[in-house]
Design a protein around this motif. Structure first.
Motif, PDB file in Angstrom:
ATOM      1  N   ILE A   8      -0.842  13.411  24.444  1.00 45.95           N
ATOM      2  CA  ILE A   8       0.002  13.912  23.355  1.00 45.95           C
ATOM      3  C   ILE A   8      -0.463  13.370  22.008  1.00 45.95           C
ATOM      4  N   THR A   9      -0.712  12.068  21.951  1.00 48.22           N
ATOM      5  CA  THR A   9      -1.042  11.423  20.682  1.00 48.22           C
ATOM      6  C   THR A   9      -2.422  11.838  20.180  1.00 48.22           C
ATOM      7  N   ALA A  10      -3.392  11.892  21.070  1.00 43.13           N
ATOM      8  CA  ALA A  10      -4.736  12.300  20.653  1.00 43.13           C
ATOM      9  C   ALA A  10      -4.719  13.712  20.090  1.00 43.13           C
ATOM     10  N   GLY A  11      -3.976  14.608  20.736  1.00 46.63           N
ATOM     11  CA  GLY A  11      -3.881  15.972  20.228  1.00 46.63           C
ATOM     12  C   GLY A  11      -3.227  16.037  18.863  1.00 46.63           C
ATOM     13  N   ALA A  12      -2.145  15.277  18.674  1.00 45.19           N
ATOM     14  CA  ALA A  12      -1.430  15.296  17.395  1.00 45.19           C
ATOM     15  C   ALA A  12      -2.265  14.704  16.272  1.00 45.19           C
ATOM     16  N   VAL A  13      -2.908  13.564  16.528  1.00 48.79           N
ATOM     17  CA  VAL A  13      -3.677  12.890  15.472  1.00 48.79           C
ATOM     18  C   VAL A  13      -4.915  13.690  15.091  1.00 48.79           C
ATOM     19  N   LEU A  35       0.445   6.585  17.719  1.00 48.12           N
ATOM     20  CA  LEU A  35       0.572   7.630  16.698  1.00 48.12           C
ATOM     21  C   LEU A  35       0.859   7.016  15.336  1.00 48.12           C
ATOM     22  N   ALA A  36       1.815   6.091  15.287  1.00 43.55           N
ATOM     23  CA  ALA A  36       2.169   5.456  14.021  1.00 43.55           C
ATOM     24  C   ALA A  36       1.006   4.640  13.464  1.00 43.55           C
ATOM     25  N   ALA A  37       0.294   3.929  14.339  1.00 46.25           N
ATOM     26  CA  ALA A  37      -0.831   3.116  13.883  1.00 46.25           C
ATOM     27  C   ALA A  37      -1.947   3.976  13.326  1.00 46.25           C
ATOM     28  N   ALA A  38      -2.253   5.083  14.000  1.00 45.91           N
ATOM     29  CA  ALA A  38      -3.351   5.947  13.556  1.00 45.91           C
ATOM     30  C   ALA A  38      -3.046   6.618  12.222  1.00 45.91           C
ATOM     31  N   LEU A  39      -1.803   7.067  12.047  1.00 47.34           N
ATOM     32  CA  LEU A  39      -1.458   7.808  10.835  1.00 47.34           C
ATOM     33  C   LEU A  39      -1.065   6.905   9.671  1.00 47.34           C
ATOM     34  N   LEU A  40      -0.394   5.796   9.970  1.00 46.43           N
ATOM     35  CA  LEU A  40       0.225   5.000   8.908  1.00 46.43           C
ATOM     36  C   LEU A  40      -0.325   3.587   8.779  1.00 46.43           C
ATOM     37  N   GLY A  41      -1.104   3.130   9.748  1.00 47.84           N
ATOM     38  CA  GLY A  41      -1.554   1.749   9.753  1.00 47.84           C
ATOM     39  C   GLY A  41      -0.544   0.875  10.475  1.00 47.84           C
ATOM     40  N   PRO A  42      -0.900  -0.380  10.737  1.00 50.35           N
ATOM     41  CA  PRO A  42      -0.038  -1.225  11.570  1.00 50.35           C
ATOM     42  C   PRO A  42       1.282  -1.625  10.931  1.00 50.35           C
ATOM     43  N   TRP A  43       1.271  -1.926   9.623  1.00 49.11           N
ATOM     44  CA  TRP A  43       2.486  -2.456   8.988  1.00 49.11           C
ATOM     45  C   TRP A  43       3.567  -1.386   8.889  1.00 49.11           C
ATOM     46  N   LEU A  44       3.236  -0.289   8.234  1.00 48.77           N
ATOM     47  CA  LEU A  44       4.206   0.791   8.074  1.00 48.77           C
ATOM     48  C   LEU A  44       4.503   1.447   9.421  1.00 48.77           C
ATOM     49  N   GLY A  86       0.803  -1.227   0.000  1.00 45.62           N
ATOM     50  CA  GLY A  86       0.000   0.000   0.000  1.00 45.62           C
ATOM     51  C   GLY A  86       0.827   1.264   0.000  1.00 45.62           C
ATOM     52  N   LEU A  87       2.142   1.144  -0.207  1.00 43.23           N
ATOM     53  CA  LEU A  87       3.012   2.308  -0.153  1.00 43.23           C
ATOM     54  C   LEU A  87       2.850   3.159  -1.410  1.00 43.23           C
ATOM     55  N   ASP A  88       2.709   4.477  -1.222  1.00 42.07           N
ATOM     56  CA  ASP A  88       2.598   5.380  -2.366  1.00 42.07           C
ATOM     57  C   ASP A  88       3.344   6.672  -2.056  1.00 42.07           C
ATOM     58  N   ASP A  89       3.314   7.603  -3.009  1.00 42.21           N
ATOM     59  CA  ASP A  89       4.057   8.849  -2.856  1.00 42.21           C
ATOM     60  C   ASP A  89       3.548   9.692  -1.701  1.00 42.21           C
ATOM     61  N   ARG A  90       2.300   9.482  -1.299  1.00 44.33           N
ATOM     62  CA  ARG A  90       1.743  10.251  -0.184  1.00 44.33           C
ATOM     63  C   ARG A  90       2.255   9.743   1.141  1.00 44.33           C
ATOM     64  N   LEU A  91       2.424   8.425   1.256  1.00 46.09           N
ATOM     65  CA  LEU A  91       2.808   7.836   2.532  1.00 46.09           C
ATOM     66  C   LEU A  91       4.296   7.977   2.834  1.00 46.09           C
ATOM     67  N   VAL A  92       5.134   8.024   1.810  1.00 53.09           N
ATOM     68  CA  VAL A  92       6.574   8.055   2.046  1.00 53.09           C
ATOM     69  C   VAL A  92       6.994   9.276   2.867  1.00 53.09           C
ATOM     70  N   PRO A  93       6.634  10.510   2.475  1.00 54.47           N
ATOM     71  CA  PRO A  93       7.027  11.657   3.309  1.00 54.47           C
ATOM     72  C   PRO A  93       6.347  11.654   4.669  1.00 54.47           C
ATOM     73  N   ASP A 118      -7.030  12.864   4.872  1.00 56.23           N
ATOM     74  CA  ASP A 118      -6.485  11.861   3.965  1.00 56.23           C
ATOM     75  C   ASP A 118      -5.148  11.311   4.442  1.00 56.23           C
ATOM     76  N   LEU A 119      -4.527  11.990   5.425  1.00 57.33           N
ATOM     77  CA  LEU A 119      -3.252  11.530   5.956  1.00 57.33           C
ATOM     78  C   LEU A 119      -3.411  10.659   7.192  1.00 57.33           C
ATOM     79  N   VAL A 120      -4.641  10.435   7.627  1.00 56.61           N
ATOM     80  CA  VAL A 120      -4.890   9.619   8.814  1.00 56.61           C
ATOM     81  C   VAL A 120      -5.409   8.259   8.366  1.00 56.61           C
ATOM     82  N   HIS A 121      -4.599   7.243   8.478  1.00 60.64           N
ATOM     83  CA  HIS A 121      -4.960   5.905   8.012  1.00 60.64           C
ATOM     84  C   HIS A 121      -6.214   5.401   8.702  1.00 60.64           C
ATOM     85  N   ALA A 122      -6.381   5.721   9.962  1.00 70.33           N
ATOM     86  CA  ALA A 122      -7.532   5.223  10.713  1.00 70.33           C
ATOM     87  C   ALA A 122      -8.856   5.715  10.159  1.00 70.33           C
TER      88      ALA A 122
END
Length: 233
Positions: free
Chosen positions: A199-204, A78-87, A39-46, A213-217
């Motif tokens: 911290i995480t709830a505020g950031a996400v 934070l990583a799970a919410a924004l990027l999903g579990p794998w990435l 599922g990696l694309d140009d949006r997820l890399v940065p 569109d940047l929040v995987h969840a």
């Protein structure tokens, strides 16, 4: 206790337990790499780069949680919410490896243990909690924030429980009963999880409001807006 459980130093867990856990962690990370590439694309890399940098910086800063006790962000939720579990798990793994190799934050011999706890257990647990919570809670700013907050607490406690299990299997004697050690570690990490949740709830939620569109969840769907109050005539 916090650093002992989440950045395990040398001579805390015996060699055989560390080796077996390292093999399991390496296999899981390889699996995450294959799954993330699909599922990696140009949006997820940065975004992955930014999330990794944020987690790395946040893990270097401690916040007080009680007298003489401090904690720091794990980053799994934070990583799970924004990027999903794998990435997400891969990003946290990168942070842990850099910290161990360049800053001696966690022993190199305990790298597999730390990756298993902080990158794998924390991230996948957080993702599961968020996914379940968003089936019940409204997809509003507050609903997402509550889901991420709960996921942060559960993921931190789950990561510390991973250490408790590892210590039960192969921990070196420290002059205290196992029950006392487990209770102290799990109890402390509930408080760490609360700090991480804030911290995480505020950031996400901040990212979700500006760029859903940047929040995987959220699967790219905007947050629902609360219904306006109806004024009585």
């Amino acid at each position: 206790m916090e650093d002992l459980a989440l950045h395990i130093p040398t001579d805390v867990i015996d060699g055989p337990t560390s080796l077996v856990t390292a093999l399991i962690a390496a296999t899981a990370v390889a699996w995450c790499t294959v799954a993330a590439r699909r599922g990696l694309d140009d949006r997820l890399v940065p975004l992955a780069g930014l999330a990794t940098a944020f987690i790395f910086a946040a893990q270097m800063l401690n916040f007080p949680i009680a007298a003489g006790v401090s904690g720091h962000l794990l980053g799994g939720a934070l990583a799970a919410a924004l990027l999903g579990p794998w990435l997400g798990a891969l990003c946290v793994t990168v942070v842990i490896v850099i910290q161990a190799l360049l800053f001696a934050d966690g022993a190199v011999t305990a790298l597999g243990l730390n990756v298993a706890n902080m990158a794998l257990i924390a991230t996948f647990t957080a993702y599961g909690v968020i996914a379940l919570a968003l089936k019940v809670l409204p997809r509003t700013r507050w609903g997402l924030g509550a889901a991420v907050f709960a996921a942060s607490i559960v993921s931190v406690v789950a990561a510390s429980a991973g250490f408790v299990l590892q210590f039960w299997i192969g921990g070196e004697p420290v002059g205290q009963s196992f029950g006392a050690i487990a209770g102290a570690i799990l109890g402390t990490h509930v408080l760490v999880g609360i700090g991480e949740g804030v911290i995480t709830a505020g950031a996400v939620t901040a990212v979700a409001v500006a760029r859903p569109d940047l929040v995987h969840a959220l699967r790219g769907t905007p947050l629902a807006q609360p219904a306006p109050a109806v004024k009585e005539a």
